[in-house]
Design a protein around this motif. Sequence first.
Motif, PDB file in Angstrom:
ATOM      1  N   VAL A 230       0.846  -1.184   0.000  1.00  0.00           N
ATOM      2  CA  VAL A 230       0.000   0.000   0.000  1.00  0.00           C
ATOM      3  C   VAL A 230       0.889   1.245   0.000  1.00  0.00           C
ATOM      4  O   VAL A 230       1.803   1.353   0.822  1.00  0.00           O
ATOM      5  CB  VAL A 230      -0.931   0.032   1.219  1.00  0.00           C
ATOM      6  CG1 VAL A 230      -1.749   1.303   1.241  1.00  0.00           C
ATOM      7  CG2 VAL A 230      -1.857  -1.170   1.232  1.00  0.00           C
ATOM      8  N   GLN A 231       0.622   2.135  -0.924  1.00  0.00           N
ATOM      9  CA  GLN A 231       1.323   3.421  -0.932  1.00  0.00           C
ATOM     10  C   GLN A 231       0.377   4.475  -0.366  1.00  0.00           C
ATOM     11  O   GLN A 231      -0.796   4.529  -0.735  1.00  0.00           O
ATOM     12  CB  GLN A 231       1.735   3.815  -2.351  1.00  0.00           C
ATOM     13  CG  GLN A 231       2.837   2.950  -2.935  1.00  0.00           C
ATOM     14  CD  GLN A 231       2.313   1.620  -3.451  1.00  0.00           C
ATOM     15  OE1 GLN A 231       1.306   1.571  -4.137  1.00  0.00           O
ATOM     16  NE2 GLN A 231       2.986   0.535  -3.101  1.00  0.00           N
TER      17      GLN A 231
ATOM     18  N   SER B  67      -3.090   3.697  -2.371  1.00  0.00           N
ATOM     19  CA  SER B  67      -3.106   2.999  -3.651  1.00  0.00           C
ATOM     20  C   SER B  67      -2.321   1.711  -3.516  1.00  0.00           C
ATOM     21  O   SER B  67      -1.508   1.550  -2.605  1.00  0.00           O
ATOM     22  CB  SER B  67      -2.496   3.876  -4.754  1.00  0.00           C
ATOM     23  OG  SER B  67      -1.144   4.157  -4.471  1.00  0.00           O
ATOM     24  N   GLY B  68      -2.594   0.803  -4.411  1.00  0.00           N
ATOM     25  CA  GLY B  68      -1.785  -0.403  -4.476  1.00  0.00           C
ATOM     26  C   GLY B  68      -2.474  -1.673  -4.031  1.00  0.00           C
ATOM     27  O   GLY B  68      -2.224  -2.728  -4.582  1.00  0.00           O
ATOM     28  N   ARG B  69      -3.302  -1.592  -3.001  1.00  0.00           N
ATOM     29  CA  ARG B  69      -3.982  -2.779  -2.514  1.00  0.00           C
ATOM     30  C   ARG B  69      -5.387  -2.395  -2.094  1.00  0.00           C
ATOM     31  O   ARG B  69      -5.765  -1.241  -2.146  1.00  0.00           O
ATOM     32  CB  ARG B  69      -3.213  -3.406  -1.346  1.00  0.00           C
ATOM     33  CG  ARG B  69      -1.830  -3.886  -1.737  1.00  0.00           C
ATOM     34  CD  ARG B  69      -1.284  -4.917  -0.792  1.00  0.00           C
ATOM     35  NE  ARG B  69       0.030  -5.387  -1.239  1.00  0.00           N
ATOM     36  CZ  ARG B  69       0.672  -6.378  -0.681  1.00  0.00           C
ATOM     37  NH1 ARG B  69       0.138  -7.026   0.344  1.00  0.00           N
ATOM     38  NH2 ARG B  69       1.853  -6.744  -1.131  1.00  0.00           N
TER      39      ARG B  69
ATOM     40  N   TYR C  97       2.377   0.050   6.724  1.00  0.00           N
ATOM     41  CA  TYR C  97       2.611   1.019   5.658  1.00  0.00           C
ATOM     42  C   TYR C  97       2.395   2.427   6.205  1.00  0.00           C
ATOM     43  O   TYR C  97       1.437   2.678   6.943  1.00  0.00           O
ATOM     44  CB  TYR C  97       1.666   0.754   4.481  1.00  0.00           C
ATOM     45  CG  TYR C  97       1.764  -0.644   3.950  1.00  0.00           C
ATOM     46  CD1 TYR C  97       0.871  -1.629   4.339  1.00  0.00           C
ATOM     47  CD2 TYR C  97       2.791  -0.993   3.069  1.00  0.00           C
ATOM     48  CE1 TYR C  97       0.973  -2.921   3.875  1.00  0.00           C
ATOM     49  CE2 TYR C  97       2.900  -2.285   2.581  1.00  0.00           C
ATOM     50  CZ  TYR C  97       1.984  -3.242   2.988  1.00  0.00           C
ATOM     51  OH  TYR C  97       2.101  -4.520   2.517  1.00  0.00           O
TER      52      TYR C  97
END
Length: 124
Positions: A1-2, A24-26, A113
């Motif tokens: 995750v970003q 974003s990302g997951r 994260y």
Amino acid sequence: VQLQASGGGLVQAGDSLRLSCAASGRTFSNYVMGWFRQAPGKEREFVAGISRSGGRTEYADSVKGRFTISRDNAKNTVYLHLNSLKFEDTAVYYCAAGRPRTVISRSSRDYDYWGQGTLVTVSS
């Protein structure tokens, strides 16, 4: 995750701010989200957390009644509304995502994260 945090700035005591953290990302809704802060010379501390669905929230005693955490899973974003700001709220604010065993965790160790931080400066 970003995670990308934004919304910090210089305000006067008593003012309000809204911090945002875009993920974003997951799958965002799989993660508990938290806000932490770190003031100069101090350790990072828990500010607020919100459950995966957004149905449950927790706050540090120092911000309870003044800050509100919320999330929009459709927009992959978590918010922190800061009202009645005080000089002692001055800090770098970090958003974090994790999957703790509890509904919400106050421990930074349960968050995997982290965003880059956004600076909130409150002038007295």
